[in-house]
Design a protein around this motif. Structure first.
Motif, PDB file in Angstrom:
ATOM      1  N   PRO A   1      45.298  17.408  45.323  1.00  0.00           N
ATOM      2  CA  PRO A   1      44.717  16.096  45.638  1.00  0.00           C
ATOM      3  C   PRO A   1      45.639  14.919  45.305  1.00  0.00           C
ATOM      4  N   TYR A   2      46.385  15.013  44.190  1.00  0.00           N
ATOM      5  CA  TYR A   2      47.267  13.888  43.838  1.00  0.00           C
ATOM      6  C   TYR A   2      48.457  13.799  44.783  1.00  0.00           C
ATOM      7  N   ALA A   3      49.110  14.910  45.028  1.00  0.00           N
ATOM      8  CA  ALA A   3      50.294  14.888  45.891  1.00  0.00           C
ATOM      9  C   ALA A   3      49.954  14.433  47.299  1.00  0.00           C
ATOM     10  N   ASN A   4      48.733  14.697  47.742  1.00  0.00           N
ATOM     11  CA  ASN A   4      48.318  14.306  49.081  1.00  0.00           C
ATOM     12  C   ASN A   4      47.645  12.941  49.119  1.00  0.00           C
ATOM     13  N   GLY A   5      47.720  12.195  48.007  1.00  0.00           N
ATOM     14  CA  GLY A   5      47.248  10.820  47.977  1.00  0.00           C
ATOM     15  C   GLY A   5      45.752  10.640  48.032  1.00  0.00           C
ATOM     16  N   LYS A   6      45.011  11.671  47.656  1.00  0.00           N
ATOM     17  CA  LYS A   6      43.553  11.601  47.719  1.00  0.00           C
ATOM     18  C   LYS A   6      42.912  11.111  46.427  1.00  0.00           C
ATOM     19  N   ILE A   7      43.714  11.015  45.362  1.00  0.00           N
ATOM     20  CA  ILE A   7      43.161  10.692  44.058  1.00  0.00           C
ATOM     21  C   ILE A   7      44.279  10.157  43.171  1.00  0.00           C
ATOM     22  N   THR A   8      43.938   9.344  42.187  1.00  0.00           N
ATOM     23  CA  THR A   8      44.952   8.852  41.262  1.00  0.00           C
ATOM     24  C   THR A   8      45.321   9.953  40.271  1.00  0.00           C
ATOM     25  N   LYS A   9      46.469   9.783  39.642  1.00  0.00           N
ATOM     26  CA  LYS A   9      46.905  10.779  38.671  1.00  0.00           C
ATOM     27  C   LYS A   9      45.931  10.845  37.493  1.00  0.00           C
ATOM     28  N   ASP A  10      45.502   9.694  37.013  1.00  0.00           N
ATOM     29  CA  ASP A  10      44.575   9.670  35.868  1.00  0.00           C
ATOM     30  C   ASP A  10      43.268  10.383  36.205  1.00  0.00           C
ATOM     31  N   LYS A  11      42.752  10.128  37.404  1.00  0.00           N
ATOM     32  CA  LYS A  11      41.500  10.760  37.803  1.00  0.00           C
ATOM     33  C   LYS A  11      41.694  12.262  37.961  1.00  0.00           C
ATOM     34  N   ALA A  12      42.819  12.659  38.513  1.00  0.00           N
ATOM     35  CA  ALA A  12      43.098  14.081  38.700  1.00  0.00           C
ATOM     36  C   ALA A  12      43.164  14.795  37.352  1.00  0.00           C
TER      37      ALA A  12
ATOM     38  N   PHE B   1      40.656  17.689  35.842  1.00  0.00           N
ATOM     39  CA  PHE B   1      41.222  18.944  35.356  1.00  0.00           C
ATOM     40  C   PHE B   1      40.725  19.257  33.951  1.00  0.00           C
ATOM     41  N   LYS B   2      40.799  18.299  33.064  1.00  0.00           N
ATOM     42  CA  LYS B   2      40.367  18.511  31.677  1.00  0.00           C
ATOM     43  C   LYS B   2      38.866  18.808  31.604  1.00  0.00           C
ATOM     44  N   ASN B   3      38.104  18.112  32.416  1.00  0.00           N
ATOM     45  CA  ASN B   3      36.654  18.371  32.432  1.00  0.00           C
ATOM     46  C   ASN B   3      36.357  19.793  32.904  1.00  0.00           C
ATOM     47  N   ASP B   4      37.078  20.245  33.907  1.00  0.00           N
ATOM     48  CA  ASP B   4      36.843  21.584  34.433  1.00  0.00           C
ATOM     49  C   ASP B   4      37.313  22.663  33.457  1.00  0.00           C
TER      50      ASP B   4
END
Length: 435
Positions: A406-417, A421-424
């Protein structure tokens, strides 16, 4: 025990072969009794039940010639079901004597307490010439060798000399210049940009982001979990912007790894480089390089990493645990068997001297006559086998799905990504500390 073909469907899940020493008993077994010579143990008439996730019949047939009194009862379980079924019976009367464990989940069983300590089966002296990383991955937190690999799976970069010559001006024979073009991540981005510019956007250095994240994941200094805490190695976050650049600047086809489009680039001279393990040469590149066979070469690339592999182990408390443990060591260290494996099964094996001997004058037509053994061996010597944890398979899948794509494809910010990840990870492993 050629498992390479079966790994390809699970490379993303696991974050994920061309392809010794006679065993000598030493020390005491867990029961306090002196163990017999491990190789001699295999000369007795007995049956070992082996659970694996792919057929290993060629190796079983060869073993029958070397150890005619030994019978292997093979139980093949589909990869997707293997762990679930094994977890239900391992260590019970219904379970196997011996298991074959994929690199994606070997650490789970290494730390399970269900595998036999191989010390009593001469593993220390027998495996003195095995690649260190393969041994490190089979050691538990107590330092006990409870699993051992019969093969090594160093990763490397396979490059198309047609693409490199046409757009980079690198002659097919100039492997040093090719390595220089792939020597660091910053240089790799420059090389990718040159190929795009010179080809008018018709050719790419990489087909997918996997050509970046697989080596990065494999070469980490720090594992995903340490002292019960989630750890994200700095190289993992450093690589995120590089991958985003590759997508946004059109430096990759941005295909899905192991898809039809990804494989197609091996034959149409539009993709310059693939990051593949040693076994990828004969189980992927050979099958999909129609029209370009002979135009490929291999080089180490920017980091040393592994991809795949199979570890063998005897199950503690099983009926024939002794024989299974001895066999695990034998298959992974015996020169006769390892030489057969390297010569007939296209495996890059775990014993250095066997590879050195078999590969001394190797010439691979698929690689234009290049000998890949020295490259594979140098990479294998520098792989970090201590960055693996029992959580890897799931956490690496979450990293790719939550962060990389999602980050590399510009769908989400790095912080959100990273937050996702940490939540999952926390949801999957509530006992872990996640900052």
């Amino acid at each position: 025990m050629n498992l390479a073909k079966n790994w390809k469907s699970f490379a993303l899940v696991a974050a994920g072969a061309i392809a010794v020493v006679s065993l000598a008993a030493c020390g005491k077994s867990a029961s306090g009794t002196k163990s017999s010579d491990a190789s001699a143990n295999l000369n007795k008439k007995q049956t070992i039940t082996l659970w694996t996730f792919t057929t290993e019949q060629p190796q079983i047939d060869e073993l029958k010639k070397l150890k005619p009194n030994l019978t292997i009862k093979q139980v093949v379980i589909p990869y997707a079901d293997f762990q679930t079924k094994l977890d239900q019976v391992i260590g019970t009367s219904k379970g196997p004597d011996m298991v074959a464990l994929d690199a994606g989940f070997v650490e789970k069983y290494v730390e399970s307490g269900k595998l036999t300590d191989l010390a009593s089966y001469g593993v220390s002296s027998a495996a003195k010439d095995n690649y260190k990383y393969t041994l490190d991955m089979g050691k538990n937190a107590k330092g006990q060798q409870v699993a051992i690999s019969y093969q090594a799976a160093p990763g490397a970069y396979y490059y198309n000399t047609n693409v490199f010559q046409k757009y980079l001006g690198i002659a097919p024979s100039d492997t040093k210049a090719a390595q220089a073009a792939l020597s660091s991540w910053s240089q790799i981005e420059k090389t990718a940009q040159t190929i795009k510019d010179k080809s008018g956007g018709k050719a790419y250095l990489f087909s997918s982001l996997e050509e970046i994240y697989n080596p990065v994941i494999g070469a980490r200094k720090t594992g995903w979990v340490k002292d019960n805490k989630l750890k994200i190695d700095s190289t993992m976050t450093d690589s995120l912007d590089l991958m985003k650049d590759f997508v946004s600047k059109g430096l990759t086809q941005n295909t899905t790894a192991q898809s039809a489009d990804w494989f197609a680039g091996m034959s149409n001279n539009t993709v310059g480089t693939y990051a593949l393990p040693s076994w990828g040469l004969f189980y992927w590149l050979k099958d999909y390089s129609k029209g370009t066979a002979g135009d490929w070469r291999v080089t180490a690339g920017p980091v040393s990493y592994s991809w795949g592999g199979t570890w063998l182990a005897g199950v503690k408390g099983a009926k024939n645990s002794d024989a299974a443990s001895a066999l695990s060591v034998y298959l992974s260290t015996d020169k006769t068997f390892q030489t057969w494996e390297a010569k007939t099964q296209n495996d890059f094996v775990s014993v250095k001297t066997v590879n050195d001997t078999v590969g001394k004058d190797a010439s691979v037509s698929l690689l234009g006559g290049q000998n890949p053994y020295p490259i594979f061996s140098n990479v294998a010597k520098n792989i970090n086998g201590k960055n693996q944890t029992q959580y890897d398979q799931n956490i690496q899948s979450l990293w790719i799905n939550d962060v990389v794509n999602p980050y590399a494809n510009g769908k989400i910010t790095k912080d959100k990504a990273l937050k996702n990840f940490k939540n999952d990870v926390k949801s999957a492993y509530p006992a872990l500390s996640v900052d």
